[in-house]
Write a protein that holds these residues in place. Structure first.
Motif, mmCIF file in Angstrom:
data_model
loop_
_atom_site.group_PDB
_atom_site.id
_atom_site.type_symbol
_atom_site.label_atom_id
_atom_site.label_comp_id
_atom_site.label_asym_id
_atom_site.label_seq_id
_atom_site.Cartn_x
_atom_site.Cartn_y
_atom_site.Cartn_z
ATOM 1 N N TYR A 232 0.933 -1.012 -0.120
ATOM 2 C CA TYR A 232 -0.127 -0.094 0.016
ATOM 3 C C TYR A 232 0.843 1.171 0.078
ATOM 4 O O TYR A 232 1.693 1.265 0.701
ATOM 5 C CB TYR A 232 -0.852 -0.045 1.353
ATOM 6 C CG TYR A 232 -1.742 1.431 1.082
ATOM 7 C CD1 TYR A 232 -2.700 1.668 0.468
ATOM 8 C CD2 TYR A 232 -1.435 2.008 2.539
ATOM 9 C CE1 TYR A 232 -3.303 2.992 0.552
ATOM 10 C CE2 TYR A 232 -2.303 3.419 2.666
ATOM 11 C CZ TYR A 232 -3.129 3.411 1.847
ATOM 12 O OH TYR A 232 -3.721 4.752 1.718
ATOM 13 N N ALA A 233 0.766 2.210 -1.112
ATOM 14 C CA ALA A 233 1.306 3.567 -1.042
ATOM 15 C C ALA A 233 0.449 4.412 -0.247
ATOM 16 O O ALA A 233 -0.680 4.922 -1.128
ATOM 17 C CB ALA A 233 1.727 3.718 -2.444
ATOM 18 N N PRO A 234 0.813 5.274 0.906
ATOM 19 C CA PRO A 234 -0.300 5.944 1.509
ATOM 20 C C PRO A 234 -0.404 7.391 0.792
ATOM 21 O O PRO A 234 -1.124 7.922 0.951
ATOM 22 C CB PRO A 234 0.446 5.934 2.752
ATOM 23 C CG PRO A 234 1.787 5.747 2.751
ATOM 24 C CD PRO A 234 2.002 4.594 1.537
ATOM 25 N N GLY A 235 0.790 7.676 0.003
ATOM 26 C CA GLY A 235 0.695 8.957 -0.695
ATOM 27 C C GLY A 235 0.469 9.976 0.419
ATOM 28 O O GLY A 235 1.055 10.317 1.230
ATOM 29 N N SER A 236 -0.768 10.915 -0.041
ATOM 30 C CA SER A 236 -1.004 11.945 0.742
ATOM 31 C C SER A 236 -1.544 11.604 2.117
ATOM 32 O O SER A 236 -1.832 12.561 2.985
ATOM 33 C CB SER A 236 -2.034 13.062 0.025
ATOM 34 O OG SER A 236 -3.254 12.023 -0.145
ATOM 35 N N ARG A 237 -1.921 10.380 2.264
ATOM 36 C CA ARG A 237 -2.449 9.913 3.454
ATOM 37 C C ARG A 237 -1.436 9.361 4.644
ATOM 38 O O ARG A 237 -1.462 9.059 5.740
ATOM 39 C CB ARG A 237 -3.614 8.882 3.297
ATOM 40 C CG ARG A 237 -4.752 9.302 2.492
ATOM 41 C CD ARG A 237 -5.758 8.145 2.334
ATOM 42 N NE ARG A 237 -6.883 8.457 1.818
ATOM 43 C CZ ARG A 237 -7.794 8.891 2.669
ATOM 44 N NH1 ARG A 237 -7.969 8.633 3.806
ATOM 45 N NH2 ARG A 237 -9.056 9.305 1.875
ATOM 46 N N ARG A 248 1.191 18.751 -1.550
ATOM 47 C CA ARG A 248 2.155 18.536 -2.861
ATOM 48 C C ARG A 248 1.714 17.272 -3.266
ATOM 49 O O ARG A 248 1.548 17.061 -4.645
ATOM 50 C CB ARG A 248 3.562 18.513 -2.423
ATOM 51 C CG ARG A 248 4.400 18.079 -3.540
ATOM 52 C CD ARG A 248 5.988 18.059 -3.158
ATOM 53 N NE ARG A 248 6.067 16.733 -2.594
ATOM 54 C CZ ARG A 248 6.230 15.586 -3.395
ATOM 55 N NH1 ARG A 248 6.011 15.646 -4.783
ATOM 56 N NH2 ARG A 248 6.541 14.389 -2.716
ATOM 57 N N ARG A 249 1.594 16.004 -2.620
ATOM 58 C CA ARG A 249 1.380 14.535 -3.027
ATOM 59 C C ARG A 249 -0.206 14.575 -3.529
ATOM 60 O O ARG A 249 -0.382 13.911 -4.534
ATOM 61 C CB ARG A 249 1.451 13.520 -1.951
ATOM 62 C CG ARG A 249 2.751 13.548 -1.356
ATOM 63 C CD ARG A 249 2.963 12.536 -0.417
ATOM 64 N NE ARG A 249 4.278 12.429 0.281
ATOM 65 C CZ ARG A 249 4.755 11.438 1.016
ATOM 66 N NH1 ARG A 249 3.928 10.428 1.322
ATOM 67 N NH2 ARG A 249 5.991 11.563 1.591
ATOM 68 N N VAL A 250 -1.168 15.194 -2.874
ATOM 69 C CA VAL A 250 -2.541 14.897 -3.280
ATOM 70 C C VAL A 250 -2.560 15.849 -4.703
ATOM 71 O O VAL A 250 -3.625 15.433 -5.522
ATOM 72 C CB VAL A 250 -3.512 15.468 -2.264
ATOM 73 C CG1 VAL A 250 -3.524 17.041 -2.217
ATOM 74 C CG2 VAL A 250 -5.050 14.922 -2.588
ATOM 75 N N THR A 251 -2.029 16.773 -4.968
ATOM 76 C CA THR A 251 -1.991 17.483 -6.341
ATOM 77 C C THR A 251 -1.130 17.061 -7.294
ATOM 78 O O THR A 251 -1.117 17.441 -8.438
ATOM 79 C CB THR A 251 -1.774 19.065 -6.221
ATOM 80 O OG1 THR A 251 -0.321 19.088 -5.625
ATOM 81 C CG2 THR A 251 -2.705 19.500 -5.164
ATOM 82 N N SER A 252 -0.339 15.593 -7.001
ATOM 83 C CA SER A 252 0.387 15.294 -7.880
ATOM 84 C C SER A 252 -0.079 14.436 -9.079
ATOM 85 O O SER A 252 -1.340 14.212 -8.783
ATOM 86 C CB SER A 252 1.580 14.446 -7.252
ATOM 87 O OG SER A 252 0.804 13.102 -7.041
ATOM 88 N N VAL A 253 0.400 14.033 -9.952
ATOM 89 C CA VAL A 253 -0.124 13.348 -11.033
ATOM 90 C C VAL A 253 -0.824 12.194 -10.750
ATOM 91 O O VAL A 253 -1.883 11.650 -11.282
ATOM 92 C CB VAL A 253 0.654 13.324 -12.491
ATOM 93 C CG1 VAL A 253 1.926 12.457 -11.769
ATOM 94 C CG2 VAL A 253 -0.022 12.872 -13.628
#
Length: 295
Positions: A232-237, A248-253
């Protein structure tokens, strides 16, 4: 009996083992009529793990195109679709083996390289297509490693997951793009996924546009494959990363680029689009702020 020429569209990026497993499962399909042929069109986005070389060696009938690592999945699928219409893909071979005459395809199959199809998946999808008619989209539900449905059709603006009905096709409003069968008639009506979308939202947008154009979508009665969920890649979470990094992460591609998200909201959620446009970014900032307080 009418001929079926299936153009299979795939993308890959540094998942060599999974891509090869997906292609092996595709080659092992059973129950297809003798008049069915396949042409597989794979677009590899800058893999450094030897994916394109391995595919060319082990699956020589697959048409492989290498593009840059900066080409996101949705745009790579558009390239694969373009390739399927250009006449490449090799000479015809029957009984579900790749290598059909792609310029005469009757159907496109979107196939994620992380999905291993069950042995009778293509026969089931084509059978469902015969049931619902050539003007409809057929969606294949995909199971996770725990046996639950993880990808399928979706209903409503909340994109509620549609479970396969086991006995009959289930209607849906849009779909995850992991396993989707489009007839040529539907493709001529709706076209490819929109180039405005990079990595996400292109499949959901395509489904809503298809419905609006008069092409309904149905989930096939039984699941068609399994997708082994990677780490699992949590990203913006991800906990503790702070507001600036979370935004920055949530607005990424890979998540919700603002321009693409606005196009999606404006098309499919009006008149609530302005509120829905800002809500994921506000939630992300709030979650990161609360997370910092707790740590």
């Amino acid at each position: 009996m009418h001929s079926v020429h299936l153009a299979v569209l795939m993308t890959s990026h540094n998942r060599r083992a999974r891509t090869l497993s997906a292609l092996s499962a595709l080659e092992s399909q059973r129950g297809l009529p003798s008049h069915a042929t396949l042409g597989v069109h794979l677009v590899d986005a800058g893999s450094t793990d030897g994916t394109p070389e391995a595919v060319r060696l082990l699956h020589p009938s697959v048409e492989v195109m290498s593009v840059g690592a900066d080409v996101p999945r949705n745009r790579a699928m558009r390239i694969a679709s373009r390739n399927s219409r250009s006449g490449g893909g090799g000479g015809g071979s029957h009984s579900g083996r790749p290598g059909g005459p792609s310029h005469r395809w009757t159907h496109q199959l979107w196939l994620d390289d992380g999905v291993e199809l069950f042995p009778d998946a293509l026969a089931a999808l084509l059978g469902t297509a015969d049931t619902v008619g050539p003007g409809a989209v057929v969606v294949g539900a995909v199971l996770g490693s725990d046996g639950s449905t993880v990808y399928s059709g979706r209903r409503g603006r909340s994109l509620t997951l549609v479970e396969p009905g086991r006995e009959r096709p289930q209607p849906c409003d849009t779909y995850d793009g992991r396993v989707v069968l489009l007839s040529r008639a539907v493709h001529e009506l709706v076209g490819d996924t929109d180039k405005v979308f990079g990595h996400r939202m292109g499949d959901y947008d395509h489904g809503f546009r298809a419905r609006r154009a008069g092409a309904p979508a149905f989930v096939a009665p039984s699941p068609v494959g399994v997708c082994a969920q990677g780490p699992y890649a949590p990203g913006s979470r991800e906990p503790g990363i702070g507001v600036r990094e979370a935004l920055r992460r949530v607005t990424s591609v890979r998540e919700l680029p603002p321009r693409q998200w606005w196009v999606y909201c404006r098309r499919h959620t009006w008149p609530w689009a302005p509120f829905l446009m800002v809500s994921p970014y506000a939630r992300t900032a709030a979650r990161a702020t609360i997370g910092r307080w707790r740590t």
